[in-house]
Design an enzyme around this catalytic site. Structure first.
Site, short mmCIF file in Angstrom:
data_model
loop_
_atom_site.label_atom_id
_atom_site.label_comp_id
_atom_site.label_asym_id
_atom_site.label_seq_id
_atom_site.Cartn_x
_atom_site.Cartn_y
_atom_site.Cartn_z
N ASN A 23 0.77 -1.25 -0.11
CA ASN A 23 -0.12 -0.07 -0.01
C ASN A 23 0.82 1.30 0.11
O ASN A 23 0.30 2.23 -0.22
CB ASN A 23 -0.97 -0.04 1.19
CG ASN A 23 -1.97 -0.77 1.02
OD1 ASN A 23 -2.37 -1.62 -0.10
ND2 ASN A 23 -2.92 -1.01 1.79
N CYS A 116 -16.24 -3.26 -4.86
CA CYS A 116 -15.83 -4.55 -4.87
C CYS A 116 -16.25 -5.19 -3.57
O CYS A 116 -17.21 -4.63 -2.97
CB CYS A 116 -14.11 -4.55 -4.54
SG CYS A 116 -13.85 -3.84 -3.15
N ARG A 121 -17.00 1.46 -1.79
CA ARG A 121 -15.93 2.35 -1.82
C ARG A 121 -16.06 3.45 -2.81
O ARG A 121 -15.48 3.73 -4.10
CB ARG A 121 -14.92 1.24 -2.66
CG ARG A 121 -14.83 0.21 -1.64
CD ARG A 121 -13.41 -0.69 -1.77
NE ARG A 121 -12.19 -0.14 -1.44
CZ ARG A 121 -11.26 -0.59 -1.18
NH1 ARG A 121 -11.02 -1.83 -1.70
NH2 ARG A 121 -9.98 -0.23 -0.74
N ASP A 307 -7.57 -3.94 7.48
CA ASP A 307 -6.65 -4.81 6.83
C ASP A 307 -6.47 -6.20 7.58
O ASP A 307 -5.60 -7.09 6.94
CB ASP A 307 -5.65 -4.16 5.80
CG ASP A 307 -6.17 -3.55 4.62
OD1 ASP A 307 -7.37 -3.53 4.40
OD2 ASP A 307 -5.12 -2.67 4.13
N ARG A 399 -2.07 -10.92 -4.99
CA ARG A 399 -2.31 -9.35 -4.93
C ARG A 399 -1.32 -8.82 -3.95
O ARG A 399 -0.90 -7.66 -4.11
CB ARG A 399 -3.68 -8.99 -4.98
CG ARG A 399 -4.57 -9.29 -6.29
CD ARG A 399 -5.87 -8.57 -6.11
NE ARG A 399 -5.74 -7.35 -5.62
CZ ARG A 399 -6.66 -6.81 -4.57
NH1 ARG A 399 -7.47 -7.34 -4.30
NH2 ARG A 399 -6.38 -5.57 -4.22
C1 UD1 Z 1 -6.60 1.85 1.45
C2 UD1 Z 1 -5.90 0.70 1.29
C3 UD1 Z 1 -6.58 -0.55 1.82
C4 UD1 Z 1 -7.36 -0.19 3.09
C5 UD1 Z 1 -8.00 1.18 3.40
C6 UD1 Z 1 -8.30 1.43 4.69
C7 UD1 Z 1 -4.28 0.87 -0.42
C8 UD1 Z 1 -3.96 0.69 -1.74
N1 UD1 Z 1 -5.49 0.45 -0.06
O1 UD1 Z 1 -7.73 1.67 0.55
O2 UD1 Z 1 -5.87 -1.94 1.77
O3 UD1 Z 1 -8.30 -1.15 3.57
O4 UD1 Z 1 -7.09 2.15 2.66
O5 UD1 Z 1 -7.40 1.47 5.67
O6 UD1 Z 1 -3.85 1.64 0.02
N2 UD1 Z 1 -14.30 6.54 1.44
C9 UD1 Z 1 -15.33 7.54 1.03
N3 UD1 Z 1 -15.04 8.50 -0.07
C10 UD1 Z 1 -13.81 8.45 -0.77
C11 UD1 Z 1 -12.97 7.52 -0.44
C12 UD1 Z 1 -13.30 6.70 0.78
O7 UD1 Z 1 -16.65 7.38 1.58
O8 UD1 Z 1 -13.82 9.14 -1.63
C13 UD1 Z 1 -14.66 5.81 2.35
C14 UD1 Z 1 -14.45 4.22 2.18
O9 UD1 Z 1 -15.67 3.73 1.64
C15 UD1 Z 1 -14.07 3.70 3.56
C16 UD1 Z 1 -13.25 4.79 4.33
O10 UD1 Z 1 -13.51 6.02 3.32
O11 UD1 Z 1 -15.17 3.46 4.24
C17 UD1 Z 1 -11.80 4.22 4.01
O12 UD1 Z 1 -11.43 4.23 2.66
P1 UD1 Z 1 -10.08 4.66 2.15
O13 UD1 Z 1 -9.15 5.12 3.35
O14 UD1 Z 1 -10.17 5.59 0.87
O15 UD1 Z 1 -9.60 3.28 1.45
P2 UD1 Z 1 -8.65 3.20 0.27
O16 UD1 Z 1 -7.63 4.47 0.50
O17 UD1 Z 1 -9.32 2.96 -1.03
#
Ligand code: UD1
Length: 420
Positions: A23, A116, A121, A307, A399
């Site tokens: 990550n 997913c 997400r 995670d 992955r």
């Molecule tokens: C990253 C990690 C993933 C981990 C997650 C949370 C990578 C490649 N992936 O994913 O392994 O599980 O952090 O620690 O680094 N959300 C919104 N709006 C947005 C973006 C996110 O509401 O625009 C929400 C998501 O649905 C979730 C929360 O915020 O409930 C956290 O998600 P986020 O931190 O964005 O996850 P990723 O960055 O995609």
């Protein structure tokens, strides 16, 4: 497609070294789009997700080659601002090319990644952030189309309903590096991977302060240059091996680990009864006499990581009593419950919580991996279960876990792959 076959119940013992962080690698690779100069990355894990990111960067105009364990990223001709659906849809992490493309080229067309199995997400925070920096954003035919002359520094609040966003923070931080003036990100994600990215960007000539805290301040610069950078160890892989040792009641020595990044896990395991002795960049895990049931709730860093939720659930199936697991980050991330139950676990879901009645012996069964961390939980369960476990769709595991079969075999596991 491969499946993994595990003969459970073999005693596990020994040493394992942790690979570079997946990550951290993904956004750091995306950050190389911010310069035309060559970047060198060390400790990049050889994983399906890093290969997908490399493919995506090549499609955006980079030339990339491995030199033994170094990854060399060079510019090749005219950059392309279009991140295609075919690549983005296979890996959500691809969304982090949005910020770099937009700020460097003035235009980005990035496919919406879609949901997913772990939840919907959304990407609203990514869009909110680039709009706050002055970009014009449209959604057309499944693509985010963002344009700007030059982004302008601003103060932006990036908290969502489930807290901060890790890749949202990464995207806006990268976009702000080349913006005019100062950007302040409030409610920034504090995850160590964001810190790693900021450190890399600073090596490239960016001016970022506050990484690792909820307020990140970025002074925009005109240009970034190449850098040579070593990626930090993967705290989730590390946590997975710590939990495996606890589950298999084994003595493990885990090297190349930064245990400070796993304080929430350390705290929980001390209540579970597992003794973990940390020394510089290694830990020794000693088994618990009795695995006590301890309930957890996942939170953004420094809370218990989502995670590691599935792997912790696997451990709790062996606990001496009932525990409850709640995931506030991805409340629907419970696909592994049904598969663990096929192996003899007793887990039921109630809303955003899983209730685990521990202490029932696990027995091998054919199961299906639904996502990356769920696969790890099934492998862990298979290793301690009585009899044979066959795990299908293990590409999820590939992955995120480098050389997982070799690492487990070195610890004494009986594990092999076959074509499905
Ligand atoms: C990253 C990690 C993933 C981990 C997650 C949370 C990578 C490649 N992936 O994913 O392994 O599980 O952090 O620690 O680094 N959300 C919104 N709006 C947005 C973006 C996110 O509401 O625009 C929400 C998501 O649905 C979730 C929360 O915020 O409930 C956290 O998600 P986020 O931190 O964005 O996850 P990723 O960055 O995609």
């Amino acid at each position: 497609m491969d499946k993994i076959i595990i003969e459970g119940g073999k005693p596990l013992k020994g040493e394992v070294s942790i690979s570079g962080s997946k990550n951290a690698t993904l956004p750091i690779l995306a950050a190389t789009l911010l310069t035309d100069e060559t970047c060198i990355l060390r400790n990049v894990p050889k994983l399906l997700d890093t290969h997908t990111m490399i493919k995506l960067l090549k499609s955006l105009g980079k030339d990339i080659e491995w030199d033994k364990d170094k990854l060399i990223i060079m510019s090749a001709g005219k950059p392309n601002p279009v991140a295609d659906y075919k690549l983005v849809s296979t890996m959500r992490g691809s969304i982090c090319v949005l910020g770099p493309l937009l700020t460097k080229l003035g235009e980005a067309r990035v496919s919406l990644p879609g949901g997913c199995v772990i939840g919907v997400r959304p990407v609203d925070l990514h869009i909110k952030g680039v709009e706050a920096l002055g970009a014009k954003v449209d959604i057309e035919a499944g693509y985010i189309i963002a344009r700007t002359k030059r982004l302008k520094g601003t103060r932006v609040y990036l908290g969502g309903a489930s807290g901060p966003s890790v890749l949202g923070t990464a995207n806006i931080m990268m976009a702000a590096t080349l913006a005019e003036g100062e950007t302040v990100i409030e409610c920034a994600a504090c995850e160590p991977e964001v810190e790693d990215l900021a450190n890399f960007l600073n090596e490239m000539g960016a001016r970022i302060k506050g990484q690792g805290s909820p307020r990140i301040i970025i002074q925009g610069v005109r240009k970034l240059h190449g850098a040579d950078y070593k990626i930090s160890p993967d705290r989730i892989e590390a946590g997975t091996f710590v939990l495996l040792a606890a589950m298999a009641r084994s003595h493990f020595v885990i090297r190349d680990i930064d245990y400070h990044q796993l304080m929430a896990l350390e705290d929980v395991l001390s209540k579970v009864g597992v003794h973990v002795e940390a020394d510089k960049n290694m830990v020794r895990v000693k088994p618990a006499k009795v695995i006590k049931p301890v309930s957890i709730t996942t939170y953004p860093f420094p809370g218990f990581p989502t995670d590691l939720q599935a792997q912790y659930m696997a451990l709790m199936t062996l606990a001496d009593g009932v525990s409850v697991i709640r995931d506030t980050v991805f409340p629907d991330r419970f696909m592994h419950i049904a598969e663990l139950n096929r192996m003899g676990a007793r887990i039921r879901r109630e809303g955003g919580s899983a209730i685990i009645e521990g202490g029932h012996e696990l027995c091998g069964a054919p199961v299906i991996a639904s996502d990356l961390r769920a696969s790890a939980a099934l492998v862990m369960a298979g290793l301690v279960a009585r009899g044979k476990t066959e795990i299908r769709r293990v590409y999820h595991l590939d992955r995120g876990y480098e050389n997982i079969d070799k690492k487990l075999m070195a610890l004494g596991a009986s594990i092999k792959r076959e074509k499905e």
